[in-house]
Write a protein that holds these residues in place. Structure first.
Motif, PDB file in Angstrom:
ATOM      1  N   SER A   1       0.786  -1.227  -0.066  1.00  0.00           N
ATOM      2  CA  SER A   1       0.145  -0.121  -0.282  1.00  0.00           C
ATOM      3  C   SER A   1       1.101   1.178  -0.253  1.00  0.00           C
ATOM      4  N   ALA A   2       1.735   0.840   0.551  1.00  0.00           N
ATOM      5  CA  ALA A   2       2.990   2.122   0.325  1.00  0.00           C
ATOM      6  C   ALA A   2       3.306   2.802  -0.409  1.00  0.00           C
ATOM      7  N   GLU A   3       4.093   1.922  -1.046  1.00  0.00           N
ATOM      8  CA  GLU A   3       4.674   1.635  -2.877  1.00  0.00           C
ATOM      9  C   GLU A   3       2.959   2.342  -3.415  1.00  0.00           C
ATOM     10  N   CYS A   4       2.053   1.788  -3.447  1.00  0.00           N
ATOM     11  CA  CYS A   4       0.707   2.817  -3.817  1.00  0.00           C
ATOM     12  C   CYS A   4       0.891   3.889  -3.764  1.00  0.00           C
ATOM     13  N   PHE A   5       1.253   4.508  -2.424  1.00  0.00           N
ATOM     14  CA  PHE A   5       0.923   6.045  -2.646  1.00  0.00           C
ATOM     15  C   PHE A   5       2.413   6.663  -2.911  1.00  0.00           C
ATOM     16  N   LEU A   6       2.645   5.719  -2.474  1.00  0.00           N
ATOM     17  CA  LEU A   6       4.321   6.305  -3.161  1.00  0.00           C
ATOM     18  C   LEU A   6       4.746   6.633  -4.934  1.00  0.00           C
ATOM     19  N   LEU A   7       3.591   5.937  -6.279  1.00  0.00           N
ATOM     20  CA  LEU A   7       3.410   5.985  -6.712  1.00  0.00           C
ATOM     21  C   LEU A   7       2.792   7.230  -7.347  1.00  0.00           C
ATOM     22  N   THR A   8       2.111   7.237  -6.425  1.00  0.00           N
ATOM     23  CA  THR A   8       1.170   8.684  -6.791  1.00  0.00           C
ATOM     24  C   THR A   8       1.935   9.951  -6.530  1.00  0.00           C
TER      25      THR A   8
ATOM     26  N   ARG B   1       9.317  18.709   1.905  1.00  0.00           N
ATOM     27  CA  ARG B   1       8.410  18.156   1.357  1.00  0.00           C
ATOM     28  C   ARG B   1       8.483  16.304   0.693  1.00  0.00           C
ATOM     29  N   CYS B   2       9.107  16.417   0.228  1.00  0.00           N
ATOM     30  CA  CYS B   2       9.824  15.052  -0.222  1.00  0.00           C
ATOM     31  C   CYS B   2       9.832  14.109   0.509  1.00  0.00           C
ATOM     32  N   TRP B   3      10.094  14.474   2.133  1.00  0.00           N
ATOM     33  CA  TRP B   3      10.131  13.038   2.968  1.00  0.00           C
ATOM     34  C   TRP B   3       8.616  13.300   3.916  1.00  0.00           C
ATOM     35  N   ALA B   4       7.815  14.468   3.934  1.00  0.00           N
ATOM     36  CA  ALA B   4       6.216  14.770   3.704  1.00  0.00           C
ATOM     37  C   ALA B   4       6.026  13.480   3.146  1.00  0.00           C
ATOM     38  N   LEU B   5       5.833  13.666   1.387  1.00  0.00           N
ATOM     39  CA  LEU B   5       5.546  12.646   1.333  1.00  0.00           C
ATOM     40  C   LEU B   5       5.906  11.016   1.182  1.00  0.00           C
ATOM     41  N   VAL B   6       6.944  10.873   1.824  1.00  0.00           N
ATOM     42  CA  VAL B   6       7.366   9.610   1.641  1.00  0.00           C
ATOM     43  C   VAL B   6       6.672   8.474   3.041  1.00  0.00           C
ATOM     44  N   VAL B   7       7.140   9.856   4.216  1.00  0.00           N
ATOM     45  CA  VAL B   7       6.351   9.895   5.995  1.00  0.00           C
ATOM     46  C   VAL B   7       4.688   9.415   5.517  1.00  0.00           C
ATOM     47  N   LEU B   8       4.238  10.161   4.622  1.00  0.00           N
ATOM     48  CA  LEU B   8       2.550  10.483   4.473  1.00  0.00           C
ATOM     49  C   LEU B   8       2.448   8.358   3.700  1.00  0.00           C
ATOM     50  N   ALA B   9       3.421   8.199   2.812  1.00  0.00           N
ATOM     51  CA  ALA B   9       2.629   6.910   2.345  1.00  0.00           C
ATOM     52  C   ALA B   9       3.194   5.606   2.983  1.00  0.00           C
ATOM     53  N   TRP B  10       4.123   6.179   4.207  1.00  0.00           N
ATOM     54  CA  TRP B  10       3.791   4.894   5.218  1.00  0.00           C
ATOM     55  C   TRP B  10       2.624   4.959   6.030  1.00  0.00           C
ATOM     56  N   VAL B  11       3.021   5.767   6.718  1.00  0.00           N
ATOM     57  CA  VAL B  11       1.258   5.816   7.520  1.00  0.00           C
ATOM     58  C   VAL B  11       0.376   5.377   6.796  1.00  0.00           C
ATOM     59  N   GLY B  12       0.083   5.958   5.562  1.00  0.00           N
ATOM     60  CA  GLY B  12      -1.386   5.370   5.401  1.00  0.00           C
ATOM     61  C   GLY B  12      -0.634   4.467   4.605  1.00  0.00           C
ATOM     62  N   GLY B  13      -0.092   3.752   4.130  1.00  0.00           N
ATOM     63  CA  GLY B  13      -0.229   2.287   4.002  1.00  0.00           C
ATOM     64  C   GLY B  13      -0.383   1.760   5.308  1.00  0.00           C
ATOM     65  N   THR B  14       0.474   2.163   6.761  1.00  0.00           N
ATOM     66  CA  THR B  14       0.305   1.105   7.495  1.00  0.00           C
ATOM     67  C   THR B  14      -1.485   0.997   8.073  1.00  0.00           C
ATOM     68  N   LEU B  15      -1.692   2.462   8.364  1.00  0.00           N
ATOM     69  CA  LEU B  15      -3.221   2.308   8.785  1.00  0.00           C
ATOM     70  C   LEU B  15      -4.485   1.157   8.020  1.00  0.00           C
ATOM     71  N   TYR B  16      -4.058   1.715   5.995  1.00  0.00           N
ATOM     72  CA  TYR B  16      -5.132   0.472   5.842  1.00  0.00           C
ATOM     73  C   TYR B  16      -4.835  -0.702   6.072  1.00  0.00           C
ATOM     74  N   SER B  17      -3.326  -1.043   6.401  1.00  0.00           N
ATOM     75  CA  SER B  17      -2.840  -2.537   6.342  1.00  0.00           C
ATOM     76  C   SER B  17      -3.349  -2.264   8.132  1.00  0.00           C
ATOM     77  N   ALA B  18      -3.796  -1.968   8.603  1.00  0.00           N
ATOM     78  CA  ALA B  18      -3.866  -2.477  10.019  1.00  0.00           C
ATOM     79  C   ALA B  18      -5.772  -2.627   9.967  1.00  0.00           C
ATOM     80  N   PHE B  19      -6.171  -1.711   9.476  1.00  0.00           N
ATOM     81  CA  PHE B  19      -7.852  -1.958   8.785  1.00  0.00           C
ATOM     82  C   PHE B  19      -7.988  -3.326   8.093  1.00  0.00           C
ATOM     83  N   ARG B  20      -7.325  -3.704   7.259  1.00  0.00           N
ATOM     84  CA  ARG B  20      -7.510  -5.103   6.282  1.00  0.00           C
ATOM     85  C   ARG B  20      -7.326  -5.943   7.594  1.00  0.00           C
ATOM     86  N   THR B  21      -5.909  -5.747   8.441  1.00  0.00           N
ATOM     87  CA  THR B  21      -5.328  -7.010   9.282  1.00  0.00           C
ATOM     88  C   THR B  21      -6.845  -7.393   9.834  1.00  0.00           C
ATOM     89  N   VAL B  22      -6.908  -6.638  10.840  1.00  0.00           N
ATOM     90  CA  VAL B  22      -8.208  -6.409  12.514  1.00  0.00           C
ATOM     91  C   VAL B  22      -9.538  -6.675  10.848  1.00  0.00           C
TER      92      VAL B  22
END
Length: 294
Positions: free
Chosen positions: A107-114, A138-159
């Motif tokens: 998921s983080a890879e998907c967001f990073l592609l955006t 700004r670049c670091w913020a976009l990468v961190v945002l991709a990781w956070v988004g991927g983690t939250l989305y994965s947590a939802f799918r896992t639960v």
């Protein structure tokens, strides 16, 4: 259901149930995995060592390569071992961890592609402000945002998946703990969970895809306003280069224009193919002699 035992482990099926096909599949997947691993590590090393590969595009590319080699390493080695040795046992907690790590990284890879699509959009549409907009922070913020988004989305799918009760069959008809294969083993009705997961995934991933498409529509609309046909074709070919790096080959093309116009301030420092080829050639020239003398 009170006399049923909760599942404590799962059995992965591997790549194939046909013994005759296993050697061919193992060699094929091992070659593809090793090739991808070498390609990703080479690009990461080249970006870290070459001072010319420090624009935002290469920063994103380095992180994309890391995500790519990480989430393939979460599943492929275990799948190869399972295929070689027969059905492999994985504990319940290991299955949950593999599931969560895989979806976090993918998921983080998907967001990073955006974010990687947003980068050339700014370079072409706002070339004079490119350096200000795509700052290091700004670049670091976009990468961190991709990781956070991927983690939250994965947590939802896992639960959403592992909160189901598992008290019956434990053979996963897949080479890793994938959503459909795991959900089918539940001893409760998993259809509502599957529908909720599909709806949330569609909203999130389609939103990311829509932003990516909008970025490229903006790029193409800007290119079409370039009066010179040669300049338009040159900018288009650098946005969508015919040769691209291994980790992006599967999902996205390596892109960033050399210039949107002859007066662009980004001209001369946005030549991804040329700079990356030179960096990889230098890296290979350093690796090969050192390997020969060891």
């Amino acid at each position: 259901m009170s006399n049923q035992t909760r599942v404590t482990h799962f059995i992965l099926g591997g790549f194939s149930d046909i013994p005759e096909w296993r050697p061919v599949l193992i060699v094929s997947f091992l070659f593809v995995y090793a090739f991808g691993l070498l390609g990703n590590m080479s690009i990461i090393t080249a970006v870290l060592r070459d001072s010319r590969l420090h624009p935002p595009m290469y920063f994103f590319l380095k992180n994309l390569c890391f995500l790519d080699l990480s989430y393939t390493s979460v599943t492929i080695p275990k799948a190869l071992a399972t295929t070689l040795q027969g059905p492999g046992v994985i504990s319940y907690l290991q299955c949950v961890a593999q599931f969560h790590m895989f979806f976090t990284l993918a998921s983080a890879e998907c967001f990073l592609l955006t974010a990687m699509a947003y980068d050339p959009c700014v370079a072409i549409y706002r070339p004079l402000l490119y350096g200000t907009i795509m700052s290091h922070g700004r670049c670091w913020a976009l990468v961190v945002l991709a990781w956070v988004g991927g983690t939250l989305y994965s947590a939802f799918r896992t639960v959403n998946t592992f909160s189901l009760p598992f008290c019956g069959p434990n053979v996963v008809e897949h080479f890793f703990c994938a959503i459909p294969a795991v959900m089918r083993l539940s001893c409760a009705d998993f259809c509502p969970r599957e529908e909720v997961g599909f709806a949330v995934s569609s909203c999130i991933l389609l939103s990311s895809f829509a932003l990516t498409v909008l970025s490229y529509i903006r790029i193409l609309s800007t290119l079409l306003r370039i009066p010179s046909g040669d300049g338009r074709w040159k900018a288009l070919s650098t946005c969508f280069p015919p040769d691209h790096c291994p980790p992006v080959l599967r999902q996205w093309r390596l892109h960033l224009p050399e210039s949107a116009s002859q007066d662009s301030p980004t001209q001369g420092r946005l030549a991804p193919n040329r700079d990356m080829k030179v960096a990889l050639q230098r890296l290979s020239c350093q690796w090969i002699p050192s390997a020969m003398y060891e």
